[in-house]
Write a protein that holds these residues in place. Structure first.
Motif, PDB file in Angstrom:
ATOM      1  N   ASN A 276       0.780  -1.241   0.000  1.00 31.25           N
ATOM      2  CA  ASN A 276       0.000   0.000   0.000  1.00 31.25           C
ATOM      3  C   ASN A 276       0.809   1.288   0.000  1.00 31.25           C
ATOM      4  O   ASN A 276       0.240   2.359  -0.179  1.00 31.25           O
ATOM      5  N   PHE A 277       2.105   1.196   0.250  1.00 31.32           N
ATOM      6  CA  PHE A 277       2.904   2.423   0.332  1.00 31.32           C
ATOM      7  C   PHE A 277       4.145   2.306  -0.557  1.00 31.32           C
ATOM      8  O   PHE A 277       5.236   2.695  -0.152  1.00 31.32           O
ATOM      9  N   HIS A 278       3.947   1.768  -1.746  1.00 28.51           N
ATOM     10  CA  HIS A 278       5.107   1.452  -2.552  1.00 28.51           C
ATOM     11  C   HIS A 278       5.918   2.677  -2.985  1.00 28.51           C
ATOM     12  O   HIS A 278       7.139   2.657  -2.984  1.00 28.51           O
ATOM     13  N   GLU A 279       5.214   3.772  -3.309  1.00 29.90           N
ATOM     14  CA  GLU A 279       5.946   4.985  -3.727  1.00 29.90           C
ATOM     15  C   GLU A 279       6.845   5.498  -2.608  1.00 29.90           C
ATOM     16  O   GLU A 279       7.987   5.897  -2.843  1.00 29.90           O
ATOM     17  N   ASP A 280       6.291   5.500  -1.394  1.00 29.38           N
ATOM     18  CA  ASP A 280       7.085   5.966  -0.252  1.00 29.38           C
ATOM     19  C   ASP A 280       8.276   5.040  -0.023  1.00 29.38           C
ATOM     20  O   ASP A 280       9.386   5.494   0.244  1.00 29.38           O
ATOM     21  N   LEU A 281       8.032   3.737  -0.156  1.00 28.72           N
ATOM     22  CA  LEU A 281       9.116   2.778   0.060  1.00 28.72           C
ATOM     23  C   LEU A 281      10.215   2.925  -0.982  1.00 28.72           C
ATOM     24  O   LEU A 281      11.401   2.865  -0.658  1.00 28.72           O
ATOM     25  N   GLU A 282       9.817   3.104  -2.244  1.00 26.67           N
ATOM     26  CA  GLU A 282      10.809   3.287  -3.316  1.00 26.67           C
ATOM     27  C   GLU A 282      11.690   4.487  -2.991  1.00 26.67           C
ATOM     28  O   GLU A 282      12.916   4.442  -3.113  1.00 26.67           O
ATOM     29  N   PHE A 283      11.040   5.562  -2.571  1.00 27.62           N
ATOM     30  CA  PHE A 283      11.777   6.781  -2.275  1.00 27.62           C
ATOM     31  C   PHE A 283      12.732   6.568  -1.098  1.00 27.62           C
ATOM     32  O   PHE A 283      13.914   6.919  -1.150  1.00 27.62           O
ATOM     33  N   LEU A 284      12.215   5.939  -0.029  1.00 27.60           N
ATOM     34  CA  LEU A 284      13.053   5.749   1.162  1.00 27.60           C
ATOM     35  C   LEU A 284      14.182   4.750   0.891  1.00 27.60           C
ATOM     36  O   LEU A 284      15.271   4.870   1.448  1.00 27.60           O
ATOM     37  N   SER A 285      13.907   3.791   0.027  1.00 28.01           N
ATOM     38  CA  SER A 285      14.921   2.805  -0.327  1.00 28.01           C
ATOM     39  C   SER A 285      16.082   3.509  -1.052  1.00 28.01           C
ATOM     40  O   SER A 285      17.258   3.301  -0.741  1.00 28.01           O
ATOM     41  N   ARG A 287      16.743   6.682  -0.909  1.00 27.31           N
ATOM     42  CA  ARG A 287      17.333   7.622   0.042  1.00 27.31           C
ATOM     43  C   ARG A 287      18.384   6.927   0.905  1.00 27.31           C
ATOM     44  O   ARG A 287      19.490   7.416   1.097  1.00 27.31           O
ATOM     45  N   LYS A 288      18.015   5.726   1.382  1.00 27.71           N
ATOM     46  CA  LYS A 288      18.927   4.968   2.238  1.00 27.71           C
ATOM     47  C   LYS A 288      20.200   4.603   1.456  1.00 27.71           C
ATOM     48  O   LYS A 288      21.312   4.727   1.955  1.00 27.71           O
ATOM     49  N   HIS A 289      19.970   4.173   0.213  1.00 24.98           N
ATOM     50  CA  HIS A 289      21.095   3.814  -0.639  1.00 24.98           C
ATOM     51  C   HIS A 289      22.046   5.012  -0.801  1.00 24.98           C
ATOM     52  O   HIS A 289      23.262   4.881  -0.666  1.00 24.98           O
ATOM     53  N   ASN A 290      21.485   6.183  -1.058  1.00 20.78           N
ATOM     54  CA  ASN A 290      22.315   7.379  -1.230  1.00 20.78           C
ATOM     55  C   ASN A 290      23.066   7.743   0.049  1.00 20.78           C
ATOM     56  O   ASN A 290      24.235   8.116   0.011  1.00 20.78           O
ATOM     57  N   GLU A 291      22.376   7.615   1.181  1.00 19.16           N
ATOM     58  CA  GLU A 291      23.020   7.934   2.467  1.00 19.16           C
ATOM     59  C   GLU A 291      24.209   7.004   2.706  1.00 19.16           C
ATOM     60  O   GLU A 291      25.235   7.421   3.215  1.00 19.16           O
ATOM     61  N   THR A 460      11.090   1.877   7.391  1.00 19.75           N
ATOM     62  CA  THR A 460      11.436   3.109   6.670  1.00 19.75           C
ATOM     63  C   THR A 460      12.936   3.221   6.412  1.00 19.75           C
ATOM     64  O   THR A 460      13.369   4.083   5.658  1.00 19.75           O
ATOM     65  N   GLY A 461      13.729   2.371   7.075  1.00 20.73           N
ATOM     66  CA  GLY A 461      15.173   2.433   6.897  1.00 20.73           C
ATOM     67  C   GLY A 461      15.808   3.631   7.590  1.00 20.73           C
ATOM     68  O   GLY A 461      16.957   3.973   7.302  1.00 20.73           O
TER      69      GLY A 461
END
Ligand code: 4AD
Ligand code: MG
Length: 480
Positions: A276-285, A287-291, A460-461
């Protein structure tokens, strides 16, 4: 003319219909003939692009539409010619609701570090990252209620002000209405709590478990989901002074049932967010990768956020006893080379977060459930095993998080419970009501506590627990 939220217009808006949309400006691009503003209202990850043809008619307003300004737009939904969005709103009327003073507004459209945003927690929900985190926090909370409702559990509210210390750890915040300048003392010079508001010493609860047990003895399947408070001075990325705990308690459940319930709950909630929250997860995923790009190799995760959630949903967890965990740790190279801060030598040692991390991330590369801990490192209410040395305890350890759940089968035998309380100097007089349940139709029962923020962290990572609760409380911090 419909007034709609951005989620509705993007998901269900009809082309060529007129709508009113209200939100905050994230970006604007102005040119003489045509201008674009993107607005958000936090209802979903996506933004709405507003197109302003004949910009010159909107000159005076466009100048005030800075990042963060609130705005109301009347317009027609049209197919977008640009890339990045399917539809956009062609503005007929644009009204500024309130300016956002451009020289003072801290949240500019650039990357801010999390510490800066923590200091600006009153504004951080306006950012992409915190929008995603708090939408997912809501989703997890909803999923948890749905999970229990599906299984015929009843949601019980246990007291927040209490006189009992469920965990026996004594790290509680006091509740009092004494005048701190003249606290009444008794003849021996001790604080005279009989003169306090409740006529006894009172605290903020560390857990709703003991009361949840009472409820389970009548309603069979119950759970709490409420705030809990711990006055431990832990300045870590996993501890808060005020956090939310989910505590199911089930009559007739033994330890093995408790393990299954914990697994099902974690899988169900992760799956709900995944679906249900795939867009948010894609973004946070991402984001985590970049961090993590800026981190040393050994500190980076070996999977993406999305993969780690898929692992929870699709794979079983490792289930071992304390004895096995102890042996693995004791014989590990890391222990032999004295690389643990707390070396494992004698049976009965408490497992520290470095040991939990080792088991989850090095040894098994999977969530690990450890059961049957030595009784001396666990609470008085846990069921004593036949070996007389261990109790039917259960901790669930997650990658990147450590302990996410702690629970046990409860001691239902009155005589054994009494002797445990005596050993640990826990007053029978204080807990008469708890002991009563062991006299009147006592049954085997089990439960656990899920640290809600730790679950939000996992999904959320976010590496710091202070970033997954809207307004975190921790030592020396009580802003907002
Ligand atoms: O292991 P804990 O202390 O267990 C109990 O309180 C039991 N009475 C629960 C039960 O059996 N009903 O806490 C449960 C969970 C931990 O596993 C952890 O996830 C979380 O609560 N937790 C914290 N989360 C944030 N900040 C803290 N200071 C926390 N302390 C515990
Ligand atoms: Mg624990």
């Amino acid at each position: 003319m419909y007034k709609v939220i951005i989620k509705e217009i993007l998901d269900q808006g009809q082309l060529n219909q007129n709508y009113i949309v209200q939100g905050w400006v994230r970006n604007k691009r102005v040119s003489k003939s045509i201008s674009f503003i993107t607005i958000t209202d936090g209802t979903c990850f996506r933004e709405l692009q507003v197109v302003i043809n004949n910009s010159s008619d909107f000159d005076s307003i466009l100048k005030d539409l800075n990042t963060g300004a609130s705005v109301s737009v009347h317009g027609r939904l049209v197919q977008s010619e640009g890339s990045g969005q399917k539809v956009e709103l062609e503005a007929q009327q644009v009204d500024l609701i309130c300016q956002s003073h451009p020289d003072e507004y801290p949240i500019q459209p650039k990357k801010h570090n999390l510490e800066f945003l923590r200091k600006n927690a009153h504004l951080r929900m306006k950012t992409r990252t915190f929008g995603s985190v708090f939408r997912i926090r809501h989703g997890l909370s909803f999923a948890i209620h749905q999970f229990f409702n599906n299984k015929n559990f009843f949601y019980i509210n246990t007291p927040i002000i209490t006189s009992s210390d469920a965990e026996g750890a004594g790290e509680m915040f006091k509740v009092s209405n004494f005048d701190f300048k003249s606290i009444p003392l008794d003849d021996s010079g001790n604080v005279d709590y009989t003169k306090d508001f409740f006529s006894k010493e009172s605290n903020l609860t560390v857990s709703g478990q003991l009361e949840a047990e009472l409820a389970a003895m009548g309603l069979s399947r119950v759970y709490t989901f409420g705030p809990t408070f711990r006055a431990e001075n832990s300045n870590t990325s996993r501890h808060l002074s005020e956090f939310w705990m989910v505590e199911p308690e089930v009559a007739f459940n033994k330890l093995a049932d408790n393990v299954e319930l914990a697994k099902d709950l974690l899988k169900f909630s992760c799956n709900y967010i995944y679906n249900n929250f795939h867009e948010d997860l894609e973004f946070l995923s991402q984001r985590k990768h970049n961090e993590e790009k800026n981190l040393k190799k050994e500190l980076r995760s070996n999977t993406t956020l999305i993969n780690s959630i898929e692992n929870i949903i699709n794979n079983d967890f490792v289930n071992i006893k304390y004895n096995d965990a102890f042996n693995i740790l004791k014989n590990s190279k890391k222990n032999k080379k004295k690389k643990f801060q707390f070396l494992i030598s004698d049976w009965g040692a408490d497992l520290q977060s470095e040991h939990e991390k080792y088991l989850v991330e090095k040894e098994f590369k999977s969530p690990v459930i450890i059961t049957d801990y030595p009784k001396k490192i666990k609470a008085f209410y846990m069921k004593l095993n036949d070996d007389n040395k261990t109790v039917a305890a259960m901790d669930v350890l997650f990658p990147g998080i450590g302990e996410i759940i702690g629970g046990s089968q409860r001691e239902e035998r009155l005589d054994v419970l009494r002797s445990r309380m005596l050993d640990l100097s826990i007053s029978e007089k204080e807990l008469w009501w708890y002991l009563d349940t062991r006299k009147f139709g006592s049954v085997p029962h089990s439960g656990f506590g899920l640290g809600f923020e730790r679950l939000v962290q996992f999904v959320t990572g976010m590496t710091n627990i202070r970033d997954v609760i809207p307004f975190p409380r921790y030592p020396n911090h009580l802003e907002f």
